[in-house]
Write a protein that holds these residues in place. Sequence first.
Motif, PDB file in Angstrom:
ATOM      1  N   LYS A 149       6.348  -1.762   7.321  1.00  0.00           N
ATOM      2  CA  LYS A 149       5.254  -0.796   7.372  1.00  0.00           C
ATOM      3  C   LYS A 149       5.664   0.529   6.755  1.00  0.00           C
ATOM      4  O   LYS A 149       4.888   1.162   6.026  1.00  0.00           O
ATOM      5  CB  LYS A 149       4.816  -0.596   8.818  1.00  0.00           C
ATOM      6  CG  LYS A 149       4.141  -1.815   9.429  1.00  0.00           C
ATOM      7  CD  LYS A 149       3.768  -1.569  10.878  1.00  0.00           C
ATOM      8  CE  LYS A 149       3.103  -2.803  11.488  1.00  0.00           C
ATOM      9  NZ  LYS A 149       2.761  -2.602  12.907  1.00  0.00           N
ATOM     10  N   HIS A 153       3.426   1.690   3.650  1.00  0.00           N
ATOM     11  CA  HIS A 153       2.555   2.798   4.038  1.00  0.00           C
ATOM     12  C   HIS A 153       2.963   4.103   3.364  1.00  0.00           C
ATOM     13  O   HIS A 153       2.209   5.077   3.409  1.00  0.00           O
ATOM     14  CB  HIS A 153       2.576   2.984   5.554  1.00  0.00           C
ATOM     15  CG  HIS A 153       1.936   1.860   6.308  1.00  0.00           C
ATOM     16  ND1 HIS A 153       1.408   2.011   7.586  1.00  0.00           N
ATOM     17  CD2 HIS A 153       1.731   0.562   5.981  1.00  0.00           C
ATOM     18  CE1 HIS A 153       0.923   0.843   8.002  1.00  0.00           C
ATOM     19  NE2 HIS A 153       1.112  -0.050   7.037  1.00  0.00           N
ATOM     20  N   ALA A 179      -2.184  -1.175   6.317  1.00  0.00           N
ATOM     21  CA  ALA A 179      -1.603  -0.513   5.152  1.00  0.00           C
ATOM     22  C   ALA A 179      -2.690   0.139   4.306  1.00  0.00           C
ATOM     23  O   ALA A 179      -2.554   1.280   3.842  1.00  0.00           O
ATOM     24  CB  ALA A 179      -0.807  -1.512   4.321  1.00  0.00           C
ATOM     25  N   SER A 182      -3.993   3.262   6.015  1.00  0.00           N
ATOM     26  CA  SER A 182      -2.986   4.326   5.979  1.00  0.00           C
ATOM     27  C   SER A 182      -2.933   4.984   4.605  1.00  0.00           C
ATOM     28  O   SER A 182      -2.894   6.216   4.493  1.00  0.00           O
ATOM     29  CB  SER A 182      -1.610   3.754   6.340  1.00  0.00           C
ATOM     30  OG  SER A 182      -0.604   4.734   6.210  1.00  0.00           O
TER      31      SER A 182
END
Length: 321
Positions: A149, A153, A179, A182
């Motif tokens: 992540k 991200h 993702a 974000s």
Amino acid sequence: MRIATPASAPKTPPSRLAPARVVAAPAILTPPPSPASITAAKPTSKPIGSGHESTRLNPAFTFDSLVTGKGNQLARAAAMQIAEHPGDPTYNPFFVYGGVGLGKTHLIQAVGNLVYQKNPHAKIRYVHAERYVADIMRAYQHKSFDDFKRYYHSLDLLLIDDIQFFAGKNRTMEEFFYAFNSLLESGKQVIMTCDTYPKQIEGMDERLISRFSWGLTVEIQPPELEMRVAILMKKSASAGLEMPITSAQFVAEHVQGNVRELEGALNKVIATARFKGVDVSLDLVKEALRDVLIVRARQFNIDNIQRIVAEYYHIPLRELI
């Protein structure tokens, strides 16, 4: 060619998003050092350098090497705007769809290469959908979802090819959903390709389908005759071989599929010419493509007839059907 009308966003969309108005990563996915925002970094005109490898972009896929025609001119224009102003809500996300071998991968990687040239510090990643799925499986196996992540991200530009491969993979769709949100909430650019219109992707999470339509959706259509000739002339020149326009037109008239098929035919012609040490005459083209011409002569079925009629009258095949 059609541009999809942006769908209505959820009641509480991210603050930086607005519908369009049409006006390798490391094995454990460790982020590269010295990240910088695309918008914050001072643009440069540095050539593609050693740091380019981490983006997984093909440096040969540029706007200069992309032949433009009616089938892709709108997509190219939008892509150029994105490369100049990544993160603009009008084009974010940018969803490009069309059949196999029409240049979708070339187009989106051209965006990545131009962004990188302007800002080598930008965190860019091109990834095929199947590789993204593999990254998720690896993160699951090594219990490293935090690293996964953190890496995805934190990107400034994410380019995903063939996103239809996410369909039916619930964990992948869930992770991409987070993702995607974000990145867009942070004003970062997301670009995707697919073989079909977003709402026609079977097995895709409805939340993702809705979000795919927040920005700009553009179709790339098969190249028309003139564009096929231009592609052949440019590719042959790049290979250091002069191809007479009569020879290029003959190939373009008899190879009417996608760009990959066209390039495959050209490679056969070039190989034959070099082997024989002769110029690319019309007779040589006919000799090199003898098997292709024989097969095509046997393929006068309904599908080919429809394609030929659609191209002659300059209308999309889907409207003819």
